[in-house]
Design a protein around this motif. Structure first.
Motif, PDB file in Angstrom:
ATOM      1  N   LEU A 126       0.753  -1.142  -0.067  1.00  0.00           N
ATOM      2  CA  LEU A 126      -0.021   0.059  -0.041  1.00  0.00           C
ATOM      3  C   LEU A 126       0.832   1.410   0.038  1.00  0.00           C
ATOM      4  O   LEU A 126       0.587   2.312  -0.779  1.00  0.00           O
ATOM      5  CB  LEU A 126      -1.054   0.012   1.271  1.00  0.00           C
ATOM      6  CG  LEU A 126      -1.838   0.990   1.356  1.00  0.00           C
ATOM      7  CD1 LEU A 126      -2.702   1.272   0.228  1.00  0.00           C
ATOM      8  CD2 LEU A 126      -2.763   1.039   2.692  1.00  0.00           C
ATOM      9  N   GLY A 127       1.980   0.987   0.755  1.00  0.00           N
ATOM     10  CA  GLY A 127       2.864   2.400   0.784  1.00  0.00           C
ATOM     11  C   GLY A 127       3.390   2.487  -0.843  1.00  0.00           C
ATOM     12  O   GLY A 127       3.457   3.597  -1.166  1.00  0.00           O
ATOM     13  N   LYS A 128       3.753   1.618  -1.587  1.00  0.00           N
ATOM     14  CA  LYS A 128       4.556   1.797  -2.834  1.00  0.00           C
ATOM     15  C   LYS A 128       3.294   2.144  -3.739  1.00  0.00           C
ATOM     16  O   LYS A 128       3.512   3.047  -4.476  1.00  0.00           O
ATOM     17  CB  LYS A 128       4.830   0.396  -3.151  1.00  0.00           C
ATOM     18  CG  LYS A 128       6.068  -0.144  -2.410  1.00  0.00           C
ATOM     19  CD  LYS A 128       6.985  -0.909  -3.425  1.00  0.00           C
ATOM     20  CE  LYS A 128       8.138  -1.203  -2.508  1.00  0.00           C
ATOM     21  NZ  LYS A 128       9.267  -0.124  -2.756  1.00  0.00           N
ATOM     22  N   VAL A 129       2.066   1.800  -3.359  1.00  0.00           N
ATOM     23  CA  VAL A 129       0.884   2.280  -4.433  1.00  0.00           C
ATOM     24  C   VAL A 129       0.737   3.699  -4.166  1.00  0.00           C
ATOM     25  O   VAL A 129       0.424   4.394  -4.885  1.00  0.00           O
ATOM     26  CB  VAL A 129      -0.311   1.203  -4.068  1.00  0.00           C
ATOM     27  CG1 VAL A 129      -1.468   2.026  -4.581  1.00  0.00           C
ATOM     28  CG2 VAL A 129      -0.360  -0.104  -4.711  1.00  0.00           C
ATOM     29  N   ALA A 156       3.448  10.157  -7.533  1.00  0.00           N
ATOM     30  CA  ALA A 156       4.140  10.293  -8.758  1.00  0.00           C
ATOM     31  C   ALA A 156       3.329  10.494 -10.038  1.00  0.00           C
ATOM     32  O   ALA A 156       3.665  11.525 -10.759  1.00  0.00           O
ATOM     33  CB  ALA A 156       5.134   9.263  -8.995  1.00  0.00           C
ATOM     34  N   HIS A 157       1.981   9.741 -10.052  1.00  0.00           N
ATOM     35  CA  HIS A 157       1.159   9.926 -11.301  1.00  0.00           C
ATOM     36  C   HIS A 157       0.606  11.429 -11.050  1.00  0.00           C
ATOM     37  O   HIS A 157       0.182  12.113 -12.219  1.00  0.00           O
ATOM     38  CB  HIS A 157       0.224   8.920 -11.377  1.00  0.00           C
ATOM     39  CG  HIS A 157       0.912   7.871 -11.838  1.00  0.00           C
ATOM     40  ND1 HIS A 157       2.293   7.388 -12.356  1.00  0.00           N
ATOM     41  CD2 HIS A 157       0.544   6.533 -12.501  1.00  0.00           C
ATOM     42  CE1 HIS A 157       2.755   6.326 -12.726  1.00  0.00           C
ATOM     43  NE2 HIS A 157       1.499   5.866 -12.897  1.00  0.00           N
ATOM     44  N   ARG A 158       0.262  11.788  -9.873  1.00  0.00           N
ATOM     45  CA  ARG A 158      -0.438  12.953  -9.821  1.00  0.00           C
ATOM     46  C   ARG A 158       0.303  14.170 -10.113  1.00  0.00           C
ATOM     47  O   ARG A 158      -0.166  15.056 -10.690  1.00  0.00           O
ATOM     48  CB  ARG A 158      -0.754  13.135  -8.334  1.00  0.00           C
ATOM     49  CG  ARG A 158      -2.289  12.283  -7.968  1.00  0.00           C
ATOM     50  CD  ARG A 158      -2.740  12.573  -6.286  1.00  0.00           C
ATOM     51  NE  ARG A 158      -3.677  11.779  -5.950  1.00  0.00           N
ATOM     52  CZ  ARG A 158      -3.231  10.987  -4.759  1.00  0.00           C
ATOM     53  NH1 ARG A 158      -2.133  10.863  -4.407  1.00  0.00           N
ATOM     54  NH2 ARG A 158      -4.372   9.870  -4.637  1.00  0.00           N
ATOM     55  N   GLN A 159       1.658  13.985  -9.792  1.00  0.00           N
ATOM     56  CA  GLN A 159       2.783  15.005 -10.026  1.00  0.00           C
ATOM     57  C   GLN A 159       2.701  15.227 -11.769  1.00  0.00           C
ATOM     58  O   GLN A 159       2.784  16.195 -12.335  1.00  0.00           O
ATOM     59  CB  GLN A 159       4.135  14.735  -9.489  1.00  0.00           C
ATOM     60  CG  GLN A 159       4.903  15.867  -9.569  1.00  0.00           C
ATOM     61  CD  GLN A 159       4.463  17.288  -8.982  1.00  0.00           C
ATOM     62  OE1 GLN A 159       3.797  17.300  -8.086  1.00  0.00           O
ATOM     63  NE2 GLN A 159       4.401  18.313  -9.858  1.00  0.00           N
ATOM     64  N   VAL A 160       2.859  14.103 -12.381  1.00  0.00           N
ATOM     65  CA  VAL A 160       2.917  13.769 -13.833  1.00  0.00           C
ATOM     66  C   VAL A 160       1.800  14.863 -14.474  1.00  0.00           C
ATOM     67  O   VAL A 160       1.869  15.419 -15.452  1.00  0.00           O
ATOM     68  CB  VAL A 160       3.066  12.400 -14.332  1.00  0.00           C
ATOM     69  CG1 VAL A 160       2.973  12.448 -15.918  1.00  0.00           C
ATOM     70  CG2 VAL A 160       4.495  12.082 -13.887  1.00  0.00           C
TER      71      VAL A 160
END
Length: 93
Positions: A61-64, A70-74
């Motif tokens: 869950l931490g990795k997700v 990261a995707h939100r930032q992209v």
């Protein structure tokens, strides 16, 4: 004295039955205790397995969460760049 001996001999069958009952009762308690120990052992094994699964799920869950961040930032960068480009395009027109 003979009367006491006769009474003691008369009580022997009852005493034998009582001893047999006590022995059977103690064996039953021993079987019950063994069953309880087996149940406890299985419960502890299940608990250890559940704890391991929870720890692994927490790690994943931490990795997700990191991947989502990261995707939100992209996406935010792409939206910002798209807005910047459209503003530049409108300024040139």
């Amino acid at each position: 004295m003979e009367e006491m001996l006769t009474e003691a001999l008369r009580q022997v069958p009852s005493l034998v039955v009582l001893v047999i009952l006590v022995v059977q009762f103690l064996r039953a308690l021993d079987r019950r205790d063994e069953t309880i120990r087996l149940i406890a052992k299985n419960a502890h094994a299940s608990q250890a397995s559940a704890i391991a699964a929870i720890n692994e799920n927490t790690r994943v869950l931490g990795k997700v969460g990191e991947a989502l961040d990261a995707h939100r930032q992209v996406i935010a960068d792409a939206v910002r760049d798209g807005i910047d480009r459209s503003a530049i395009a409108h300024a040139k027109s």
